[in-house]
Design an enzyme around this catalytic site. Structure first.
Site, PDB file in Angstrom:
ATOM      1  CG  ASN A  48      -0.373  -0.032   2.549  1.00 53.47           C
ATOM      2  OD1 ASN A  48       0.602  -0.738   2.785  1.00 53.47           O
ATOM      3  ND2 ASN A  48      -0.952   0.721   3.473  1.00 53.47           N
ATOM      4  CD  GLU A  50      -1.343   5.259   4.793  1.00 52.69           C
ATOM      5  OE1 GLU A  50      -1.979   4.355   5.381  1.00 52.69           O
ATOM      6  OE2 GLU A  50      -0.751   6.161   5.402  1.00 52.69           O
ATOM      7  CB  CYS A  59      -5.116  -1.467  -2.178  1.00 51.62           C
ATOM      8  SG  CYS A  59      -6.502  -0.559  -1.481  1.00 51.62           S
ATOM      9  CD  GLU A  61      -5.315  -6.009  -1.357  1.00 52.40           C
ATOM     10  OE1 GLU A  61      -6.019  -6.466  -0.440  1.00 52.40           O
ATOM     11  OE2 GLU A  61      -4.872  -4.841  -1.340  1.00 52.40           O
ATOM     12  CB  CYS A  92     -10.777  -2.497   0.171  1.00 54.33           C
ATOM     13  SG  CYS A  92     -10.125  -2.028  -1.454  1.00 54.33           S
ATOM     14  CB  CYS A  95      -8.554  -4.818  -3.652  1.00 49.74           C
ATOM     15  SG  CYS A  95      -7.414  -3.414  -3.721  1.00 49.74           S
TER      16      CYS A  95
END
Length: 138
Positions: A48, A50, A59, A61, A92, A95
């Site tokens: 990930n 940010e 993310c 993934e 999430c 994803c």
């Protein structure tokens, strides 16, 4: 689980843990790593990343899927996601749909913590009655 399956899962876990170590999470401090295996046996990982403008982050993934696509691969055979803490770090919703683009609903999604795999789900369990590429007349 056979020894070869255990070794393959350990390899996926190691790749996801290495990716997690490189995650950029200065705001949440919640680092996530993901690694996927394609039918060819290739492994691609992501972490990930940010951003101060929160919706602009990405993310783990998504990073692994991007690496896979960049390499010219188009199918996911299995994926492992690792995050710290007591709760399961499942993909999430976005994803889950990203994974669905490149995988059959029957693929394994392994959810791990620092100690190893905690649980395995099928994509169908995490994204029931999903919409996929086969729904479009392309």
């Amino acid at each position: 689980m056979s020894k070869s399956a255990e070794a393959a899962l350990a390899e996926l876990f190691a790749a996801a843990k290495a990716a997690q170590a490189n995650a950029y999470a200065p705001y949440s401090r919640f680092k996530v790593g993901a690694a996927l295996r394609t039918p060819s046996g290739a492994i691609f990982s992501g972490c990930n990343v940010e951003n101060a403008a929160y919706p602009q982050g990405s993310c783990a993934e998504a990073g692994a899927i991007t690496a896979m696509a960049l390499a010219g691969e188009r199918r996911i055979a299995e994926i492992l996601v690792v995050g710290d803490g007591d709760a399961l770090c499942t993909p999430c919703g976005g994803c889950r749909q990203r994974i669905r683009e490149f995988a059959d609903p029957s693929i394994a999604i392994h959810v791990a913590g620092a100690e190893g795999v905690r649980r395995t789900f099928t994509l169908a369990k995490l994204l029931p009655e999903s919409f996929g590429p086969e729904h479009l007349a392309v």
